[in-house]
Structures are given as C-alpha cells and as structure tokens.
Scaffold this motif. Sequence first.
Motif, PDB file in Angstrom:
ATOM      1  N   MET A 286       0.877  -1.350   0.117  1.00  0.00           N
ATOM      2  CA  MET A 286      -0.222  -0.101  -0.457  1.00  0.00           C
ATOM      3  C   MET A 286       0.986   0.718  -0.143  1.00  0.00           C
ATOM      4  O   MET A 286       1.865   1.571   0.876  1.00  0.00           O
ATOM      5  CB  MET A 286      -0.738   0.051   1.210  1.00  0.00           C
ATOM      6  CG  MET A 286      -1.589   0.995   1.516  1.00  0.00           C
ATOM      7  SD  MET A 286      -3.691   0.897   2.451  1.00  0.00           S
ATOM      8  CE  MET A 286      -2.738  -0.317   3.561  1.00  0.00           C
ATOM      9  N   ASN A 287       0.446   2.085  -0.954  1.00  0.00           N
ATOM     10  CA  ASN A 287       1.517   3.630  -0.882  1.00  0.00           C
ATOM     11  C   ASN A 287       1.221   4.244   0.230  1.00  0.00           C
ATOM     12  O   ASN A 287       0.421   4.046   1.407  1.00  0.00           O
ATOM     13  CB  ASN A 287       1.367   4.215  -2.367  1.00  0.00           C
ATOM     14  CG  ASN A 287      -0.118   4.778  -2.003  1.00  0.00           C
ATOM     15  OD1 ASN A 287      -0.907   5.255  -1.594  1.00  0.00           O
ATOM     16  ND2 ASN A 287      -0.362   4.434  -3.797  1.00  0.00           N
TER      17      ASN A 287
ATOM     18  N   LYS B 245      -4.611  -3.921   3.720  1.00  0.00           N
ATOM     19  CA  LYS B 245      -4.218  -3.828   2.293  1.00  0.00           C
ATOM     20  C   LYS B 245      -4.809  -4.491   1.278  1.00  0.00           C
ATOM     21  O   LYS B 245      -4.791  -4.338   0.273  1.00  0.00           O
ATOM     22  CB  LYS B 245      -2.818  -4.302   3.106  1.00  0.00           C
ATOM     23  CG  LYS B 245      -1.939  -3.947   3.388  1.00  0.00           C
ATOM     24  CD  LYS B 245      -0.837  -4.679   4.333  1.00  0.00           C
ATOM     25  CE  LYS B 245       0.600  -4.043   4.545  1.00  0.00           C
ATOM     26  NZ  LYS B 245       1.917  -4.999   5.491  1.00  0.00           N
ATOM     27  N   ASP B 246      -5.533  -5.792   2.435  1.00  0.00           N
ATOM     28  CA  ASP B 246      -6.541  -6.367   0.896  1.00  0.00           C
ATOM     29  C   ASP B 246      -7.426  -5.982   0.580  1.00  0.00           C
ATOM     30  O   ASP B 246      -7.908  -5.829  -0.572  1.00  0.00           O
ATOM     31  CB  ASP B 246      -7.228  -7.771   2.068  1.00  0.00           C
ATOM     32  CG  ASP B 246      -6.767  -8.739   2.566  1.00  0.00           C
ATOM     33  OD1 ASP B 246      -4.735  -8.741   1.946  1.00  0.00           O
ATOM     34  OD2 ASP B 246      -6.732  -9.455   3.156  1.00  0.00           O
ATOM     35  N   VAL B 247      -7.940  -4.776   1.126  1.00  0.00           N
ATOM     36  CA  VAL B 247      -8.982  -3.302   0.220  1.00  0.00           C
ATOM     37  C   VAL B 247      -8.189  -2.661  -0.335  1.00  0.00           C
ATOM     38  O   VAL B 247      -8.713  -2.813  -1.694  1.00  0.00           O
ATOM     39  CB  VAL B 247     -10.107  -2.752   1.557  1.00  0.00           C
ATOM     40  CG1 VAL B 247     -10.425  -1.340   0.524  1.00  0.00           C
ATOM     41  CG2 VAL B 247     -10.781  -3.219   2.409  1.00  0.00           C
TER      42      VAL B 247
ATOM     43  N   GLU C  12      -8.315   0.077  -7.380  1.00  0.00           N
ATOM     44  CA  GLU C  12      -7.485   0.489  -9.102  1.00  0.00           C
ATOM     45  C   GLU C  12      -7.476   2.055  -8.591  1.00  0.00           C
ATOM     46  O   GLU C  12      -5.380   1.783  -8.776  1.00  0.00           O
ATOM     47  CB  GLU C  12      -8.498   1.163  -9.828  1.00  0.00           C
ATOM     48  CG  GLU C  12      -8.897  -0.993 -10.989  1.00  0.00           C
ATOM     49  CD  GLU C  12      -9.436  -0.066 -11.559  1.00  0.00           C
ATOM     50  OE1 GLU C  12      -9.567   1.168 -12.868  1.00  0.00           O
ATOM     51  OE2 GLU C  12     -10.532  -0.562 -12.207  1.00  0.00           O
ATOM     52  N   SER C  13      -7.584   2.971  -8.359  1.00  0.00           N
ATOM     53  CA  SER C  13      -6.569   4.046  -7.926  1.00  0.00           C
ATOM     54  C   SER C  13      -7.479   4.902  -6.337  1.00  0.00           C
ATOM     55  O   SER C  13      -8.117   4.957  -5.606  1.00  0.00           O
ATOM     56  CB  SER C  13      -7.532   5.333  -9.413  1.00  0.00           C
ATOM     57  OG  SER C  13      -9.054   6.014  -8.721  1.00  0.00           O
ATOM     58  N   ASP C  14      -5.630   5.694  -6.532  1.00  0.00           N
ATOM     59  CA  ASP C  14      -5.797   6.485  -5.032  1.00  0.00           C
ATOM     60  C   ASP C  14      -7.368   7.409  -5.039  1.00  0.00           C
ATOM     61  O   ASP C  14      -7.563   7.108  -3.545  1.00  0.00           O
ATOM     62  CB  ASP C  14      -4.464   7.132  -4.773  1.00  0.00           C
ATOM     63  CG  ASP C  14      -3.042   5.860  -4.691  1.00  0.00           C
ATOM     64  OD1 ASP C  14      -3.239   4.976  -4.694  1.00  0.00           O
ATOM     65  OD2 ASP C  14      -2.093   6.362  -5.196  1.00  0.00           O
ATOM     66  N   GLU C  15      -7.208   8.293  -5.567  1.00  0.00           N
ATOM     67  CA  GLU C  15      -8.467   8.824  -5.565  1.00  0.00           C
ATOM     68  C   GLU C  15      -9.929   7.878  -4.767  1.00  0.00           C
ATOM     69  O   GLU C  15     -10.530   8.286  -4.203  1.00  0.00           O
ATOM     70  CB  GLU C  15      -9.125   9.194  -6.924  1.00  0.00           C
ATOM     71  CG  GLU C  15      -8.048  10.751  -7.193  1.00  0.00           C
ATOM     72  CD  GLU C  15      -6.631   9.924  -8.110  1.00  0.00           C
ATOM     73  OE1 GLU C  15      -6.450   8.684  -8.363  1.00  0.00           O
ATOM     74  OE2 GLU C  15      -5.579  10.265  -8.398  1.00  0.00           O
TER      75      GLU C  15
ATOM     76  N   PHE D 250      -9.821   4.640  -3.959  1.00  0.00           N
ATOM     77  CA  PHE D 250      -9.366   4.042  -2.578  1.00  0.00           C
ATOM     78  C   PHE D 250      -9.468   5.489  -1.000  1.00  0.00           C
ATOM     79  O   PHE D 250     -10.011   5.468   0.237  1.00  0.00           O
ATOM     80  CB  PHE D 250      -7.989   3.741  -2.029  1.00  0.00           C
ATOM     81  CG  PHE D 250      -7.662   3.588  -0.782  1.00  0.00           C
ATOM     82  CD1 PHE D 250      -7.680   2.182  -0.362  1.00  0.00           C
ATOM     83  CD2 PHE D 250      -6.876   4.223   0.412  1.00  0.00           C
ATOM     84  CE1 PHE D 250      -7.723   1.687   0.701  1.00  0.00           C
ATOM     85  CE2 PHE D 250      -6.709   3.229   1.749  1.00  0.00           C
ATOM     86  CZ  PHE D 250      -7.333   2.460   1.768  1.00  0.00           C
ATOM     87  N   ALA D 251      -9.424   6.798  -1.170  1.00  0.00           N
ATOM     88  CA  ALA D 251      -9.626   7.899  -0.696  1.00  0.00           C
ATOM     89  C   ALA D 251     -11.461   8.379  -0.389  1.00  0.00           C
ATOM     90  O   ALA D 251     -11.667   8.497   0.567  1.00  0.00           O
ATOM     91  CB  ALA D 251      -9.173   9.366  -1.182  1.00  0.00           C
ATOM     92  N   ALA D 252     -12.213   7.595  -1.317  1.00  0.00           N
ATOM     93  CA  ALA D 252     -13.499   8.058  -1.233  1.00  0.00           C
ATOM     94  C   ALA D 252     -14.416   7.138  -0.593  1.00  0.00           C
ATOM     95  O   ALA D 252     -15.289   7.689  -0.236  1.00  0.00           O
ATOM     96  CB  ALA D 252     -14.126   8.074  -2.905  1.00  0.00           C
ATOM     97  N   ILE D 253     -13.205   6.259  -1.193  1.00  0.00           N
ATOM     98  CA  ILE D 253     -13.790   4.473  -0.003  1.00  0.00           C
ATOM     99  C   ILE D 253     -13.823   5.307   1.851  1.00  0.00           C
ATOM    100  O   ILE D 253     -14.812   4.581   2.673  1.00  0.00           O
ATOM    101  CB  ILE D 253     -13.441   3.662  -0.888  1.00  0.00           C
ATOM    102  CG1 ILE D 253     -13.897   3.314  -1.377  1.00  0.00           C
ATOM    103  CG2 ILE D 253     -13.212   2.747   0.754  1.00  0.00           C
ATOM    104  CD1 ILE D 253     -12.944   2.191  -2.001  1.00  0.00           C
ATOM    105  N   MET D 254     -12.501   5.237   2.071  1.00  0.00           N
ATOM    106  CA  MET D 254     -12.278   5.915   3.248  1.00  0.00           C
ATOM    107  C   MET D 254     -13.427   6.930   3.814  1.00  0.00           C
ATOM    108  O   MET D 254     -13.557   7.699   4.855  1.00  0.00           O
ATOM    109  CB  MET D 254     -10.344   6.252   4.014  1.00  0.00           C
ATOM    110  CG  MET D 254      -9.896   5.013   3.278  1.00  0.00           C
ATOM    111  SD  MET D 254      -9.809   3.271   3.748  1.00  0.00           S
ATOM    112  CE  MET D 254      -9.515   3.722   5.798  1.00  0.00           C
ATOM    113  N   LYS D 255     -13.549   7.900   2.771  1.00  0.00           N
ATOM    114  CA  LYS D 255     -13.817   9.562   3.309  1.00  0.00           C
ATOM    115  C   LYS D 255     -15.493   8.721   4.068  1.00  0.00           C
ATOM    116  O   LYS D 255     -15.898   9.029   4.716  1.00  0.00           O
ATOM    117  CB  LYS D 255     -13.585  10.364   2.365  1.00  0.00           C
ATOM    118  CG  LYS D 255     -12.910  11.371   2.061  1.00  0.00           C
ATOM    119  CD  LYS D 255     -12.896  12.248   1.132  1.00  0.00           C
ATOM    120  CE  LYS D 255     -11.520  12.238   0.755  1.00  0.00           C
ATOM    121  NZ  LYS D 255     -11.751  13.437  -0.560  1.00  0.00           N
ATOM    122  N   SER D 256     -16.169   8.112   3.060  1.00  0.00           N
ATOM    123  CA  SER D 256     -17.226   7.431   3.010  1.00  0.00           C
ATOM    124  C   SER D 256     -17.135   7.161   4.269  1.00  0.00           C
ATOM    125  O   SER D 256     -18.007   6.766   4.685  1.00  0.00           O
ATOM    126  CB  SER D 256     -17.045   7.257   1.705  1.00  0.00           C
ATOM    127  OG  SER D 256     -19.517   6.638   2.034  1.00  0.00           O
TER     128      SER D 256
END
Length: 100
Positions: free
Chosen positions: A1-2, A78-80, A85-88, A90-96
């Motif tokens: 994970m970056n 890490k699994d999620v 595909e994109s960092d954007e 992933f960020a949206a998932i975490m924000k939500s």
Amino acid sequence: MNSARLSWVNAAYDKLDKNKDGQVTLDDIAKIIDISTFPEVVNGSKTPKEVYMQYMSCWETQKVDGIVTFEEFVDYYKDVSASVESDEMFAAIMKSAWAL
C-alpha cells in the motif's frame, strides 16, 4: 500500500482510537458506533457485546482478543487496497466509510 493510501488508513484508525492509546477496543468502538438499533440487538438474537465483537472481527487479523492494533487495521486495508484501482477511489471509500 502506498503512502497516500496509508495516510487515509491512519486517519481512520486515529478516529477509532478515541483515547489515543494505540489500540482500538470495544470501548473505543462503542463511543462512535451506536449498535442499539442494529437488528440483531433489537430482536434480542445477539447482545451488544456480541455485535461489537463481530464488527471488530473483520480487523482482527493477527490475534482475536477484542483489541485492534494499527498493524491489524493496516493488514485489513491492504486487502481492500489491492482491489481498488486508483488512489482517488480509495480515498473516496475511506472518506465515506469513516466520515473523514
């Protein structure tokens, strides 16, 4: 994970760790998630503690002890992360998920 994704995971964990002791416990979860309206609690099929433990079990990747360490939380994400595909996105998932 970056590092960008890891910063979102860190922010979510920080939000969960209410007393900032480096561990997420049932008490920490209970401070942010009200499970009294969950169907299993309402209908009496599970106790609140059972529902909290079930909720936490998805993150307890190393040791099932009612404590979620940062390392366990990162392991879960890490699994999620691998399926996003994109960092954007992933960020949206975490924000939500965590109202970040």
